[in-house]
Design a protein around this motif. Structure first.
Motif, PDB file in Angstrom:
ATOM      1  N   CYS A  25      71.094  16.813  14.717  1.00 23.03           N
ATOM      2  CA  CYS A  25      71.979  16.479  13.597  1.00 23.03           C
ATOM      3  C   CYS A  25      71.310  16.783  12.263  1.00 23.03           C
ATOM      4  O   CYS A  25      71.978  17.185  11.298  1.00 23.03           O
ATOM      5  N   TYR A  26      69.988  16.613  12.217  1.00 21.33           N
ATOM      6  CA  TYR A  26      69.260  16.930  10.985  1.00 21.33           C
ATOM      7  C   TYR A  26      69.302  18.439  10.710  1.00 21.33           C
ATOM      8  O   TYR A  26      69.484  18.867   9.559  1.00 21.33           O
ATOM      9  N   GLU A  27      69.133  19.215  11.755  1.00 16.89           N
ATOM     10  CA  GLU A  27      69.174  20.669  11.592  1.00 16.89           C
ATOM     11  C   GLU A  27      70.572  21.137  11.239  1.00 16.89           C
ATOM     12  O   GLU A  27      70.752  22.060  10.432  1.00 16.89           O
ATOM     13  N   HIS A  28      71.584  20.503  11.826  1.00 19.07           N
ATOM     14  CA  HIS A  28      72.969  20.838  11.482  1.00 19.07           C
ATOM     15  C   HIS A  28      73.196  20.652   9.980  1.00 19.07           C
ATOM     16  O   HIS A  28      73.784  21.518   9.317  1.00 19.07           O
ATOM     17  N   ALA A  29      72.762  19.519   9.455  1.00 21.08           N
ATOM     18  CA  ALA A  29      72.948  19.222   8.035  1.00 21.08           C
ATOM     19  C   ALA A  29      72.241  20.260   7.171  1.00 21.08           C
ATOM     20  O   ALA A  29      72.802  20.764   6.189  1.00 21.08           O
ATOM     21  N   ALA A  30      71.006  20.590   7.537  1.00 21.74           N
ATOM     22  CA  ALA A  30      70.247  21.579   6.766  1.00 21.74           C
ATOM     23  C   ALA A  30      70.904  22.952   6.830  1.00 21.74           C
ATOM     24  O   ALA A  30      70.959  23.675   5.825  1.00 21.74           O
ATOM     25  N   ASN A  31      71.418  23.313   8.007  1.00 19.15           N
ATOM     26  CA  ASN A  31      72.099  24.609   8.157  1.00 19.15           C
ATOM     27  C   ASN A  31      73.321  24.699   7.251  1.00 19.15           C
ATOM     28  O   ASN A  31      73.617  25.763   6.693  1.00 19.15           O
ATOM     29  N   CYS A  32      74.043  23.595   7.121  1.00 24.94           N
ATOM     30  CA  CYS A  32      75.250  23.589   6.279  1.00 24.94           C
ATOM     31  C   CYS A  32      74.903  23.673   4.800  1.00 24.94           C
ATOM     32  O   CYS A  32      75.416  24.528   4.070  1.00 24.94           O
ATOM     33  N   TYR A  33      74.025  22.791   4.356  1.00 27.27           N
ATOM     34  CA  TYR A  33      73.762  22.677   2.924  1.00 27.27           C
ATOM     35  C   TYR A  33      73.035  23.888   2.350  1.00 27.27           C
ATOM     36  O   TYR A  33      73.248  24.244   1.186  1.00 27.27           O
ATOM     37  N   THR A  34      72.168  24.516   3.151  1.00 23.56           N
ATOM     38  CA  THR A  34      71.386  25.640   2.619  1.00 23.56           C
ATOM     39  C   THR A  34      72.240  26.837   2.246  1.00 23.56           C
ATOM     40  O   THR A  34      71.819  27.682   1.450  1.00 23.56           O
ATOM     41  N   HIS A  35      73.438  26.945   2.822  1.00 26.68           N
ATOM     42  CA  HIS A  35      74.341  28.026   2.416  1.00 26.68           C
ATOM     43  C   HIS A  35      75.527  27.517   1.615  1.00 26.68           C
ATOM     44  O   HIS A  35      76.049  28.237   0.764  1.00 26.68           O
ATOM     45  N   ALA A  36      75.950  26.275   1.837  1.00 30.05           N
ATOM     46  CA  ALA A  36      77.094  25.726   1.100  1.00 30.05           C
ATOM     47  C   ALA A  36      76.805  25.682  -0.398  1.00 30.05           C
ATOM     48  O   ALA A  36      77.686  25.945  -1.230  1.00 30.05           O
ATOM     49  N   LEU A  37      75.577  25.369  -0.753  1.00 26.96           N
ATOM     50  CA  LEU A  37      75.203  25.261  -2.165  1.00 26.96           C
ATOM     51  C   LEU A  37      75.183  26.607  -2.877  1.00 26.96           C
ATOM     52  O   LEU A  37      75.062  26.654  -4.106  1.00 26.96           O
ATOM     53  N   LEU A  38      75.328  27.695  -2.126  1.00 29.92           N
ATOM     54  CA  LEU A  38      75.257  29.035  -2.724  1.00 29.92           C
ATOM     55  C   LEU A  38      76.624  29.691  -2.873  1.00 29.92           C
ATOM     56  O   LEU A  38      76.718  30.779  -3.447  1.00 29.92           O
ATOM     57  N   ILE A  39      77.681  29.044  -2.388  1.00 26.24           N
ATOM     58  CA  ILE A  39      79.013  29.654  -2.466  1.00 26.24           C
ATOM     59  C   ILE A  39      79.456  29.819  -3.911  1.00 26.24           C
ATOM     60  O   ILE A  39      79.888  30.904  -4.327  1.00 26.24           O
ATOM     61  N   VAL A  40      79.348  28.763  -4.694  1.00 31.98           N
ATOM     62  CA  VAL A  40      79.767  28.822  -6.098  1.00 31.98           C
ATOM     63  C   VAL A  40      78.890  29.788  -6.904  1.00 31.98           C
ATOM     64  O   VAL A  40      79.425  30.620  -7.651  1.00 31.98           O
ATOM     65  N   PRO A  41      77.556  29.725  -6.790  1.00 30.09           N
ATOM     66  CA  PRO A  41      76.743  30.714  -7.513  1.00 30.09           C
ATOM     67  C   PRO A  41      77.084  32.156  -7.141  1.00 30.09           C
ATOM     68  O   PRO A  41      77.058  33.041  -8.007  1.00 30.09           O
ATOM     69  N   ALA A  42      77.411  32.401  -5.873  1.00 30.98           N
ATOM     70  CA  ALA A  42      77.780  33.758  -5.459  1.00 30.98           C
ATOM     71  C   ALA A  42      79.074  34.194  -6.144  1.00 30.98           C
ATOM     72  O   ALA A  42      79.192  35.338  -6.605  1.00 30.98           O
ATOM     73  N   PHE A  43      80.036  33.283  -6.227  1.00 24.98           N
ATOM     74  CA  PHE A  43      81.299  33.602  -6.898  1.00 24.98           C
ATOM     75  C   PHE A  43      81.068  33.841  -8.390  1.00 24.98           C
ATOM     76  O   PHE A  43      81.647  34.777  -8.976  1.00 24.98           O
ATOM     77  N   VAL A  44      80.238  33.026  -9.007  1.00 18.63           N
ATOM     78  CA  VAL A  44      79.916  33.213 -10.427  1.00 18.63           C
ATOM     79  C   VAL A  44      79.222  34.554 -10.641  1.00 18.63           C
ATOM     80  O   VAL A  44      79.505  35.280 -11.605  1.00 18.63           O
ATOM     81  N   GLY A  45      78.313  34.895  -9.731  1.00 24.24           N
ATOM     82  CA  GLY A  45      77.619  36.177  -9.833  1.00 24.24           C
ATOM     83  C   GLY A  45      78.569  37.351  -9.725  1.00 24.24           C
ATOM     84  O   GLY A  45      78.440  38.341 -10.458  1.00 24.24           O
TER      85      GLY A  45
END
Length: 239
Positions: A25-45
């Motif tokens: 469950c810890y790895e699941h959370a890390a897998n989600c957040y490490t890319h989820a936090l980059l969606i908005v910056p990618a769109f801004v870029g």
């Protein structure tokens, strides 16, 4: 012994050949957040490159590259969320797992698109603009036919598609940005070690995500600086 047991809760056993690793469950959370936090910056870029475009061709190129960047982080995040929270939805999970693999091929093609579209190329090298997308299509067909059956073959396809177009890009007369391209490629390659280390290193897949983010950031910087950034006043005066 207690330290070992507490450490092991962050990682499950390594998966058998041609089977998918089951994260904690810890790895699941890390897998989600490490890319989820980059969606908005990618769109801004993507939006920034679009605003810096001087013509329709540059705008189309910015859109293609930006969509590939956004899709990579978005599809990855959705897949990991479904895997984490909706594990009973096996058919949906399987579908998004394939999409997660497919989008990598298109992301690689999209990452090369600005260099192939906006730099002067020789007559033979110009064909790479279309061939790189044919490779992405071939990778997609492979995923839908042999998903999770031959993992090393799939990894070889990714690496081949990542390096083959580089032979064209590095032959351009204008070499500005190639140093950053090489650095980003090296970061991707170093990250592959963690990509194949699930069950050996805790949070290995999340670490792979971080390497992907760093490499993508280096490549984005190179595209912004050398292909889209408006020339400075000093440069205009010198010209």
């Amino acid at each position: 012994m207690k330290r070992v047991n507490s450490f092991q809760r962050f990682m499950n056993r390594r998966a058998s050949a041609n089977c998918r690793y089951q994260p904690t469950c810890y790895e699941h959370a890390a897998n989600c957040y490490t890319h989820a936090l980059l969606i908005v910056p990618a769109f801004v870029g993507m939006t920034l490159l679009h605003r810096l475009s001087d013509n329709n061709w540059e705008k189309i190129t910015a859109w293609v590259y930006g969509m590939g960047l956004c899709a990579l982080f978005l599809v990855s995040t959705v897949f990991h969320i479904i895997t984490w929270k909706k594990s009973h939805m096996r058919s949906v999970e399987h579908c998004f797992h394939m999409c997660d693999r497919v989008v990598i091929y298109f992301f690689i093609a999209a990452s090369y698109t600005p260099w192939l579209n906006l730099r002067e190329l020789g007559p033979l090298a110009a064909h790479m603009r279309w061939f790189v997308w044919l490779m992405a299509a071939a990778g997609t067909i492979y995923v839908f036919n042999y998903h999770e059956k031959y993992k090393l073959v799939e990894l070889a396809f990714y690496l081949t598609m990542g390096f083959f177009p580089a032979s064209v890009v590095t032959s351009m007369s204008n070499t500005e940005g190639l140093h950053e391209l090489a650095c980003g490629g090296l970061i991707y390659c170093l990250g592959v070690f963690f990509f194949k280390s699930d069950g050996v290193i805790p949070f290995a897949h999340a670490i792979w995500h971080v390497f992907v983010a760093l490499a993508a950031a280096v490549h984005y910087y190179a595209i912004w600086k050398y292909l889209y950034k408006a020339p400075s006043a000093d440069t205009l005066l010198d010209s």
